[in-house]
Design an enzyme around this catalytic site. Structure first.
Site, PDB file in Angstrom:
ATOM      1  N   SER A  96     -33.882  14.047 -26.569  1.00  0.00           N
ATOM      2  CA  SER A  96     -34.828  15.145 -26.346  1.00  0.00           C
ATOM      3  C   SER A  96     -34.424  16.422 -27.081  1.00  0.00           C
ATOM      4  O   SER A  96     -34.384  16.429 -28.302  1.00  0.00           O
ATOM      5  CB  SER A  96     -34.963  15.369 -24.835  1.00  0.00           C
ATOM      6  OG  SER A  96     -36.034  16.218 -24.556  1.00  0.00           O
ATOM      7  N   ASP A 234     -39.919  20.006 -29.132  1.00  0.00           N
ATOM      8  CA  ASP A 234     -38.500  19.672 -29.017  1.00  0.00           C
ATOM      9  C   ASP A 234     -38.230  18.419 -29.871  1.00  0.00           C
ATOM     10  O   ASP A 234     -39.121  17.944 -30.587  1.00  0.00           O
ATOM     11  CB  ASP A 234     -38.083  19.497 -27.552  1.00  0.00           C
ATOM     12  CG  ASP A 234     -38.697  18.276 -26.910  1.00  0.00           C
ATOM     13  OD1 ASP A 234     -39.785  17.853 -27.355  1.00  0.00           O
ATOM     14  OD2 ASP A 234     -38.103  17.732 -25.961  1.00  0.00           O
ATOM     15  N   ASP A 236     -37.992  15.202 -29.407  1.00  0.00           N
ATOM     16  CA  ASP A 236     -38.808  13.990 -29.268  1.00  0.00           C
ATOM     17  C   ASP A 236     -40.278  14.315 -29.001  1.00  0.00           C
ATOM     18  O   ASP A 236     -41.077  13.414 -28.735  1.00  0.00           O
ATOM     19  CB  ASP A 236     -38.251  13.063 -28.182  1.00  0.00           C
ATOM     20  CG  ASP A 236     -38.307  13.671 -26.795  1.00  0.00           C
ATOM     21  OD1 ASP A 236     -38.207  14.901 -26.675  1.00  0.00           O
ATOM     22  OD2 ASP A 236     -38.462  12.913 -25.815  1.00  0.00           O
ATOM     23  N   ASP A 238     -42.042  15.517 -26.632  1.00  0.00           N
ATOM     24  CA  ASP A 238     -42.812  15.444 -25.386  1.00  0.00           C
ATOM     25  C   ASP A 238     -43.101  16.858 -24.891  1.00  0.00           C
ATOM     26  O   ASP A 238     -43.865  17.047 -23.965  1.00  0.00           O
ATOM     27  CB  ASP A 238     -42.128  14.579 -24.312  1.00  0.00           C
ATOM     28  CG  ASP A 238     -40.744  15.053 -23.947  1.00  0.00           C
ATOM     29  OD1 ASP A 238     -40.174  15.915 -24.654  1.00  0.00           O
ATOM     30  OD2 ASP A 238     -40.202  14.559 -22.940  1.00  0.00           O
TER      31      ASP A 238
HETATM   32 MG    MG Z   1     -38.119  16.058 -24.835  1.00  0.00          MG
END
Ligand code: MG
Length: 436
Positions: A96, A234, A236, A238
């Site tokens: 992340s 960020d 990744d 999400d």
């Molecule tokens: Mg994330």
């Protein structure tokens, strides 16, 4: 059977560790375990340099256990979550927003939700060798490549924005997993895109947590280019945070209010620590424990939009995974209709104080009773820690889930009241800890 040497295996966002030999071995074990339970698994990864080694380790485990495995390559977590609907489970290799030396695994269900505590326990038992694992030569599978995950995610999001979006947008992907999809999607929707850090460099040019202090270049570029909007993800993707057309960072609480207003949902789900500004709207608001998986869980049955002010926005019509890519299209669509600065200004900001002290609360009931008698709140919520509600604000006291700390958050209509609630709470908890 090798044992993972650090337990528990799963934290609040899956497995996250320093990327080293132990993590590569663990990825193989998790692959074996997941492949023992689920027959068809999608695998994706963010841009981290360790991602490729972990991809090979996790897919080796899956294939050796007899599962069919499709490698979706580098893609955001919400893209893998969306594609997992075609599989029995998904594995996203990411840490992340953590620095580049970290990596990890997020395990996903076909509806995009993260593995439940029961599912995690099952995997953990298999990894620890307390449940049987079979590896036989005649059931091992051959891996497949799945090359259209990003394309399918884009196609699905475009269905919700049929009119196109005319806008100038600066996008800072931090060289993370959205480096291709967000610029590509917004260009397809009609935007003029100015890319920042939109190439796959897993070493990250700046800290990839999308908070104001990491987004100086984005804010400056929005100002200098006369763009209508700035977007940041960020590692990744999400998460999505935004900058208005004046180059000002929009806080997560304001962004929650803006996205809620255009969500078409009367019911909004958010976490217990989000600002009270969302309660002053006409929505019905449900609060959950801190952490986006709890928001997703609630959205299974209630509401069409929810989120956490950290930048995790969940649109259940896509999946139950926070979708920074969908959120980017949504905020661009909103910005094409109304100036983001005026929308942000229309949402009140109240003083919030956050802090923590070392310690653990052995008996939350005793602490709650002390707080109740000394601070005299209007009501108390115990969804996550202890939240005291007052006429003009609130105080949340919550043991940290990851370290021996007690976290304090207070918000009130005046600076004085926010400080008073914070200090009062601190005093009661300190007295309790000394009296233990
Ligand atoms: Mg994330």
């Amino acid at each position: 059977m090798l044992k993972s040497n650090i337990m528990p295996l799963f934290g609040t966002s899956g497995i996250r560790r320093l990327a080293n030999r132990d993590l590569v071995q663990l990825a193989f074990q998790v692959g074996l375990a997941v492949g023992t339970v689920y027959g068809r698994v999608a695998v994706g990864r963010d841009t981290r340099t360790s991602g490729s080694a972990l991809r090979h380790a996790v897919t080796a485990g899956l294939l050796a256990s007899g599962a069919r495995c499709s490698d979706c390559g580098i893609a955001p977590t919400p893209t893998i979550a969306y594609i997992t609907r075609e599989f029995e489970a998904g594995i996203m290799i990411t840490a992340s927003h953590n620095p580049p030396q970290y990596n990890g695994l997020k395990l996903l269900n076909p509806d995009g939700s993260a593995f439940s505590a029961e599912q995690q326990k099952q995997i953990e038992d298999l990894v620890n060798g307390t449940a049987p694992l079979k590896v036989q030569w005649d059931t091992m599978q051959i891996g497949e490549v799945y090359s259209t995950a990003v394309e399918k995610h884009i196609e699905r999001i475009r269905q919700d924005f049929p009119g196109g979006i005319k806008l100038k947008v600066v996008i800072d992907c931090g060289c993370g997993a959205a480096y291709f999809i967000t610029p590509h999607l917004l260009t397809q929707l009609g935007c003029e895109v100015i890319p920042l850090n939109c190439y796959p460099n897993g070493l990250f040019p700046h800290d990839v947590e999308p908070i104001e202090s990491n987004l100086g270049t984005l804010m400056q570029t929005v100002r200098e280019s006369g763009a209508d909007l700035g977007i940041a993800h960020d590692g990744d993707a999400d998460r999505m945070m935004a900058v208005d057309e004046t180059g000002r960072f929009i806080s997560g609480d304001k962004l929650l209010g803006i996205l809620a207003r255009f969500s078409g949902s009367k019911n909004i789900v958010t976490t217990i620590d989000a600002s009270m500004s969302i309660d002053e709207t006409h929505y019905k608001v449900k609060r959950t424990r801190v952490g986006d998986p709890y928001v997703s869980e609630e959205l299974k049955n209630w509401g069409k939009f929810g989120g956490e002010p950290s930048g995790a926005w969940v649109f259940p019509q896509i999946s139950l995974c926070p979708d920074g890519i969908y959120a980017a299209a949504q905020i661009a669509d909103i910005a094409s209709r109304q100036k983001l600065s005026s929308l942000a200004d229309s949402i009140p900001t109240y003083p919030i104080i956050r802090g923590n002290i070392p310690g653990t609360l052995a008996n939350l009931t005793d602490v709650r009773e002390s707080l109740k008698s000394r601070l005299n709140p209007l009501s108390i919520d115990t969804i996550d820690g202890i939240k005291l509600n007052f006429e003009d604000g609130w105080l949340l006291i919550r043991p940290s889930g990851t370290e021996p700390k007690i976290r304090f958050t207070s918000e009130a209509k005046s600076e004085t009241a926010a400080h008073r609630y914070y200090e009062d709470g601190l005093r009661v908890v300190r007295n309790y800890l000394q009296g233990e």
